[in-house]
Design an enzyme around this catalytic site. Structure first.
Site, PDB file in Angstrom:
ATOM      1  N   LEU A  82       0.876  -1.167   0.000  1.00  0.00           N
ATOM      2  CA  LEU A  82       0.000   0.000   0.000  1.00  0.00           C
ATOM      3  C   LEU A  82       0.912   1.215   0.000  1.00  0.00           C
ATOM      4  CD1 LEU A  82      -2.672  -0.978   2.711  1.00  0.00           C
ATOM      5  CD2 LEU A  82      -2.933  -1.060   0.219  1.00  0.00           C
ATOM      6  N   ASP A  83       0.619   2.205  -0.848  1.00  0.00           N
ATOM      7  CA  ASP A  83       1.493   3.367  -0.895  1.00  0.00           C
ATOM      8  C   ASP A  83       1.353   4.206   0.369  1.00  0.00           C
ATOM      9  OD1 ASP A  83      -0.576   5.391  -1.207  1.00  0.00           O
ATOM     10  OD2 ASP A  83      -0.774   4.755  -3.286  1.00  0.00           O
ATOM     11  N   MET A  84       2.206   5.189   0.511  1.00  0.00           N
ATOM     12  CA  MET A  84       2.284   5.954   1.756  1.00  0.00           C
ATOM     13  C   MET A  84       0.947   6.558   2.156  1.00  0.00           C
ATOM     14  SD  MET A  84       4.713   9.206   2.800  1.00  0.00           S
ATOM     15  CE  MET A  84       6.125   8.239   3.302  1.00  0.00           C
ATOM     16  N   ASN A  85       0.169   7.039   1.206  1.00  0.00           N
ATOM     17  CA  ASN A  85      -1.071   7.732   1.522  1.00  0.00           C
ATOM     18  C   ASN A  85      -2.304   6.837   1.469  1.00  0.00           C
ATOM     19  OD1 ASN A  85       0.185  10.303   1.886  1.00  0.00           O
ATOM     20  ND2 ASN A  85       0.381  10.471  -0.340  1.00  0.00           N
ATOM     21  N   THR A  86      -2.105   5.544   1.327  1.00  0.00           N
ATOM     22  CA  THR A  86      -3.217   4.590   1.340  1.00  0.00           C
ATOM     23  C   THR A  86      -3.221   3.851   2.667  1.00  0.00           C
ATOM     24  OG1 THR A  86      -3.128   4.299  -1.060  1.00  0.00           O
ATOM     25  CG2 THR A  86      -4.242   2.590   0.199  1.00  0.00           C
TER      26      THR A  86
END
Length: 297
Positions: A160-164
């Site tokens: 999951l990316d940083m903002n997810t």
């Protein structure tokens, strides 16, 4: 305690009470705050524990043996070999083309590899603001800063990316990781996404046929409107490929800006009522059932 966010699977009618587990049992969980930057945990692959007794058997590729021991996926291990981080009897490997009967003489980053006795799988509610990686050259926070220190060495199933935020599965078994990530096994990743913009039902329906963005082909995507209020809407999106930043790129392609992105399901596992930063081990019988359905290819 960290801020308790509303359960991301809430219904449009405002009922934010999460459903209980199907078996009615209470969840065991922890809710840890991140460690300070000067207390970052060691990379799980860099174990200083002496290796347990290594079973011997028919020779297998070293990447497969290390994956089964939870060091990483086969691809991760091949990359580590390229970086000169894996050695056998003190000799640094330069190629993954090596068959072994055990890991008794194998070291990773100079440390013996401890054998994992049984497959473990954990659900983790990843918050925003941290990376899904073991270490970051820029010193940014990673999920391993948030995990309890008494957990075994774990690798993530997907990213999951940083903002997810939302459901992230972790395991000590690299082969299980590989099987669950394989597009051929078509495990559905389920998301709730809050978007800003003009939501067009026809554009969402067209995603079922797949879409090509900047030369990258994304397979069938199931997208439905859950709730709409003014310029904002909550969508429910199901994908099976899980390519890098897939949901965000597809939403941008159809003219929508992502305001919040939450993964609420991966295969047979759901986020349920797990709190932010919460960790829960998946029961062994569910893991065994999953493995029987997912032969690695």
């Amino acid at each position: 305690m960290g801020e308790r966010r509303p359960y991301p699977g809430r219904r449009p009618d405002g009922d934010e009470r999460p459903s209980r587990r199907a078996d009615g049992r209470p969840s065991r969980r922890t809710d840890e705050r991140p460690a300070r930057s000067d207390e970052r945990p060691a990379r799980r692959a860099e174990s200083s524990v002496a290796p347990a007794t290594h079973r011997t058997g028919a020779p297998q590729r070293i990447a497969k043996l290390l994956a089964r021991a939870g060091v990483g996926s086969r691809r991760d291990i091949e990359r580590m070999i390229e970086e000169g981080r894996i050695a056998v009897s003190g000799t640094v490997l330069t190629s993954p083309a090596l068959n072994l009967t055990s890991l008794a003489a194998v070291t990773v980053d100079g440390n013996p590899v401890a054998v994992t006795s049984a497959t473990r799988l954990y659900r983790f509610y990843k918050p925003t603001g941290c990376l899904t990686t073991a270490r970051d050259p820029k010193g940014r926070a990673t999920i391993y800063d948030l995990l309890p220190k008494d957990l075994p060495r774990l690798v993530t199933i997907g990213r999951l990316d940083m903002n997810t935020e939302g459901l992230l599965l972790l395991t000590n078994d690299g082969e299980l990781k590989r099987a669950m990530e394989l597009p051929a096994n078509a495990l559905v990743r389920r998301y709730r996404v809050r978007v800003f913009g003009n939501v067009n039902a026809r554009s969402l329906e067209a995603l079922a046929e797949g879409v090509t963005i900047e030369g990258v082909r994304y397979g069938s995507i199931n997208a439905d409107i859950e709730h709409k209020s003014g310029a904002y809407a909550w969508l429910v999106i199901n994908i099976t490929e899980g390519k890098n930043r897939e949901v965000r790129k597809v939403m941008e392609h159809i003219g929508l800006q992502v305001a919040r992105l939450i993964r609420v399901g991966y295969g047979p596992f759901e986020l349920e009522d797990l709190p932010v930063r919460g960790v829960e081990q998946v029961p062994d019988d569910l893991v065994s059932r999953l493995r029987s359905r997912l032969p690695a290819k």
